[in-house]
Enzyme design. Structure first.
Site, PDB file in Angstrom:
ATOM      1  N   ASP A  69       2.439   0.107  22.277  1.00 40.94           N
ATOM      2  CA  ASP A  69       1.952  -0.277  20.951  1.00 40.94           C
ATOM      3  C   ASP A  69       2.525   0.601  19.854  1.00 40.94           C
ATOM      4  O   ASP A  69       3.185   1.618  20.121  1.00 40.94           O
ATOM      5  CB  ASP A  69       0.407  -0.242  20.927  1.00 40.94           C
ATOM      6  CG  ASP A  69      -0.175   0.987  21.641  1.00 40.94           C
ATOM      7  OD1 ASP A  69       0.529   2.011  21.742  1.00 40.94           O
ATOM      8  OD2 ASP A  69      -1.325   0.913  22.098  1.00 40.94           O
ATOM      9  N   ASN A 140     -13.715   2.798  24.314  1.00 41.89           N
ATOM     10  CA  ASN A 140     -14.286   1.446  24.354  1.00 41.89           C
ATOM     11  C   ASN A 140     -13.624   0.596  25.449  1.00 41.89           C
ATOM     12  O   ASN A 140     -13.798  -0.614  25.488  1.00 41.89           O
ATOM     13  CB  ASN A 140     -14.146   0.762  22.987  1.00 41.89           C
ATOM     14  CG  ASN A 140     -12.694   0.564  22.572  1.00 41.89           C
ATOM     15  OD1 ASN A 140     -11.780   0.904  23.313  1.00 41.89           O
ATOM     16  ND2 ASN A 140     -12.477   0.012  21.397  1.00 41.89           N
ATOM     17  N   HIS A 142     -10.380   0.116  25.953  1.00 39.67           N
ATOM     18  CA  HIS A 142      -9.122  -0.577  25.648  1.00 39.67           C
ATOM     19  C   HIS A 142      -7.958  -0.030  26.479  1.00 39.67           C
ATOM     20  O   HIS A 142      -7.941   1.129  26.870  1.00 39.67           O
ATOM     21  CB  HIS A 142      -8.804  -0.558  24.144  1.00 39.67           C
ATOM     22  CG  HIS A 142      -8.372   0.755  23.567  1.00 39.67           C
ATOM     23  ND1 HIS A 142      -8.459   1.045  22.220  1.00 39.67           N
ATOM     24  CD2 HIS A 142      -7.842   1.864  24.129  1.00 39.67           C
ATOM     25  CE1 HIS A 142      -7.997   2.246  21.992  1.00 39.67           C
ATOM     26  NE2 HIS A 142      -7.618   2.775  23.125  1.00 39.67           N
ATOM     27  N   GLU A 147      -8.372  -4.218  22.198  1.00 46.45           N
ATOM     28  CA  GLU A 147      -9.756  -3.864  21.942  1.00 46.45           C
ATOM     29  C   GLU A 147     -10.682  -4.879  22.612  1.00 46.45           C
ATOM     30  O   GLU A 147     -10.226  -5.974  23.003  1.00 46.45           O
ATOM     31  CB  GLU A 147      -9.989  -3.839  20.426  1.00 46.45           C
ATOM     32  CG  GLU A 147      -9.045  -2.919  19.645  1.00 46.45           C
ATOM     33  CD  GLU A 147      -9.349  -1.419  19.796  1.00 46.45           C
ATOM     34  OE1 GLU A 147      -9.792  -1.001  20.884  1.00 46.45           O
ATOM     35  OE2 GLU A 147      -9.118  -0.675  18.831  1.00 46.45           O
TER      36      GLU A 147
HETATM   37  P1  PGA Z   1      -6.167   9.374  24.543  1.00 51.52           P
HETATM   38  O1  PGA Z   1      -6.237   7.833  24.159  1.00 51.52           O
HETATM   39  O2  PGA Z   1      -5.124   9.522  25.567  1.00 51.52           O
HETATM   40  O3  PGA Z   1      -5.790  10.070  23.267  1.00 51.52           O
HETATM   41  O4  PGA Z   1      -7.539   9.746  25.042  1.00 51.52           O
HETATM   42  C1  PGA Z   1      -6.270   6.904  25.191  1.00 51.52           C
HETATM   43  C2  PGA Z   1      -6.327   5.512  24.622  1.00 51.52           C
HETATM   44  O5  PGA Z   1      -6.932   5.303  23.565  1.00 51.52           O
HETATM   45  O6  PGA Z   1      -5.769   4.614  25.260  1.00 51.52           O
END
Ligand code: PGA
Length: 249
Positions: A69, A140, A142, A147
């Site tokens: 992304d 959450n 994702h 999302e």
């Molecule tokens: P993080 O994010 O590695 O910074 O915990 C993970 C994500 O949101 O996929």
């Protein structure tokens, strides 16, 4: 299909094991196609891959990569763009060829986005598909920026970021107001087409959502739960992220 969980005493050891898997893949297939993630979670993995390049001669010269992304509205040289994250944390330190790594662009006019997203999907297909996809997981649930509410058949597209996602990113941006509201993300179907997937999760703050992804219903409320439908999926966890799993097994 159950998700296989592999639990390590700490994140460092988990990252080392995943780096070894990638090393073996590249030794077997020098032009392997990797799906890459950003965020705090893969940093130790990228550091270990850089070490393997410097000390063990692991070459990325033929490797192709596709990132999950990119934020909308950040130019590539913005310090918080995923483009610059990848340069800083991996690409600047290995011998990958600039034409061989790909991220979605967050800088296109609205009417050019659908075509760009389709071209991204086509480029993955033209490369022969993703051999090995690295994922993190949001609080959450994702994967990528898929999302809650993203369907299992979703493809690369423009997405709206959730409040929890933006607030988790706020410290890096200085405030939540500065965090982009949209992004371009591979879809869940795009991710599920990878031949092998490893999701990394470290820390207690991921424990609850990891347990939901592994043991809960397959549901659009937790898009990581879609991974239960994949044939070759492993979660590499530290003991803190596995806390609620152990209780439920
Ligand atoms: P993080 O994010 O590695 O910074 O915990 C993970 C994500 O949101 O996929």
């Amino acid at each position: 299909m159950a998700i296989e969980t592999i639990i390590f005493p700490d994140a460092e050891q988990a990252a080392q094991q995943v780096a070894k898997k990638i090393q073996q893949l590249i030794q077997r297939k020098p032009d392997a196609v990797l799906g890459l993630a950003t965020g705090g979670t893969p940093l130790l993995l990228y550091r270990e891959l850089i070490r393997m390049h410097a000390e063990e001669g692991l070459s990325f010269a033929q490797v192709r990569t596709f990132n999950l992304d990119e934020y909308e509205g950040l130019p590539p040289d913005h310090p918080e763009s995923y483009w610059s994250f990848m340069q800083r944390n991996l690409f600047d330190h290995i011998d990958i060829s600039p034409g061989n790594y790909h991220l979605p662009s967050g800088m296109l006019a609205a009417d050019a986005v659908p075509e760009h997203c389709e071209a991204y999907e086509n480029a993955i297909r033209a490369a022969g598909g993703i051999d090995f996809q690295i994922l993190g997981i949001g609080r959450n649930g994702h994967i990528g920026f898929n999302e809650p509410g993203s369907t299992i058949s979703s493809r690369t597209r423009r997405v709206t970021l959730c409040e929890v996602t933006r607030s988790d990113a706020a410290p890096a941006f200085g405030s939540i107001e500065q965090v982009p509201t949209h992004a371009i993300s591979m879809g869940c179907a795009t991710i599920l087409e990878a031949k092998e997937i490893v999701l990394l999760a470290f820390g207690e703050h991921k424990a609850e959502i990891v347990a939901q992804a592994v043991c809960g219903d397959v549901s659009e409320n937790v898009t990581a739960s879609y991974l239960q439908t994949h044939q070759n999926i492993h979660f590499y966890l530290d003991s803190a992220a596995a806390r609620d799993l152990r209780e439920s097994m």
